[in-house]
Design a protein around this motif. Sequence first.
Motif, mmCIF file in Angstrom:
data_model
loop_
_atom_site.group_PDB
_atom_site.id
_atom_site.type_symbol
_atom_site.label_atom_id
_atom_site.label_comp_id
_atom_site.label_asym_id
_atom_site.label_seq_id
_atom_site.Cartn_x
_atom_site.Cartn_y
_atom_site.Cartn_z
ATOM 1 N N ALA A 144 -35.407 -95.913 65.051
ATOM 2 C CA ALA A 144 -34.453 -96.566 65.948
ATOM 3 C C ALA A 144 -33.252 -95.661 66.220
ATOM 4 O O ALA A 144 -32.792 -95.536 67.366
ATOM 5 C CB ALA A 144 -33.992 -97.887 65.340
ATOM 6 N N ALA A 193 -34.851 -101.682 65.148
ATOM 7 C CA ALA A 193 -33.900 -101.892 64.045
ATOM 8 C C ALA A 193 -33.892 -103.349 63.592
ATOM 9 O O ALA A 193 -33.776 -103.633 62.384
ATOM 10 C CB ALA A 193 -32.504 -101.464 64.482
ATOM 11 N N LEU A 243 -35.720 -97.746 60.741
ATOM 12 C CA LEU A 243 -34.318 -97.480 61.073
ATOM 13 C C LEU A 243 -34.121 -96.036 61.540
ATOM 14 O O LEU A 243 -33.335 -95.779 62.457
ATOM 15 C CB LEU A 243 -33.433 -97.778 59.858
ATOM 16 C CG LEU A 243 -33.284 -99.261 59.508
ATOM 17 C CD1 LEU A 243 -32.517 -99.431 58.193
ATOM 18 C CD2 LEU A 243 -32.583 -100.024 60.630
#
Length: 407
Positions: free
Chosen positions: A175, A95, A172
């Motif tokens: 993550a 991230a 993202l």
Amino acid sequence: MTTIHSQPYRPWFVVLLLAFAVLLAKGTWFSASAVIPALTTEWGLDDTSRAWLTMSVQLGFAFGAFGSAMLGLADRWSSHRFFTGSALLAATCTALIALFADGPALALPLRFLTGMALAGVYPVGMKIMATWTQRGRGLAIGVLVGALTIGSASPHLLNVLGGIGDWRRTLLLAAGLAALGGVMVAIAVREGPLRATTPRFSWSQVVEIVRERPVLLANLGYLGHMWELYAAWTWLPLFLLASFEASGVAAYWAGLAAFVAIGIGGIGCIVAGAFADRLGRTTITIASMAISSGCALVIGLTFGGHPWLVTAIALLWGLTVIADSAQFSAAISELSPPSLTGTALTLQTSLGFLLTLITIWLVPPLVNLVGWRWAFAGLAIGPVIGIWAMTTLRRSPAAARLAGGQR
């Protein structure tokens, strides 16, 4: 009424849940590799920098696995907490790249830390799995390695589903899924009744391992396998993208083909795990390496050809390139004296992932030198050596210790 938590079903409930958590966490491994074209454009990456987006993870994993074995972390810490903490660290590092990185200077150290964190995911997951299974362990290992494989492919699917226009979204998403996997293990997974202390690594045992010829041959087979595996996983998606573009096919389909080609290896792992105890470990590894090395030699000849033909060979390559992976570790555990098993497995893993640095780095210069047509051909060298090693092992008396006598 019998429930999934009752004793007959509990082991496989844990194995399947653990496998799903590994699948979610492993998406961070190739998360940056899956968006290399976008990062190349935005960050102005050269071939070396592009290779290091994956190589840094390989290096981090090797260091993490070696350090964990040296310090005995898997025994000092609760396994489910170790897994959860590692998955959350991998998620955080991934991230942070999406949120703050604007070039390799920050991305590469974070990728290295991601690799170190993942050394607490798959190996620790394997340890937890071993505490729940005895009979059927070959199949359980195949399921776990299959989950690892699909997880490694998952960033390419995430990229197709929403990241092609924004590489940060892919990272993202990867993550977030890794964090979810860690939380799942924290809530629902514990070690089973077959818990045992993990054998430690010892420098003094390295010489003994080298003198154990059957172990040396199994390790050589594994190194031949690793010579091919991660370079194929790293660069096959870019090969498919370039080939599809040369045929006038959209990047969307190349990304989807890459996901399926790598992810199908999960099926190969499960099938190989199910049959290894019946057909023999050397049989499975020799057959897998023979087919995968053939694919490495042939796939480049299809570059720019009909997408269905390119995809078909990519699928066969993906199916076989990982199918035998777990069998090398199983062979080491069967061939090593019990006192040497921990050192032998740690040495195998660390050397294997360090070796991948060479072939991951090597492919881009070969593309520039001879084009995609022959760039993968050099990957066939490893499996050929691996086949020789496993054939030699098969002929030795020590092979009777493999898979209950099934060579």
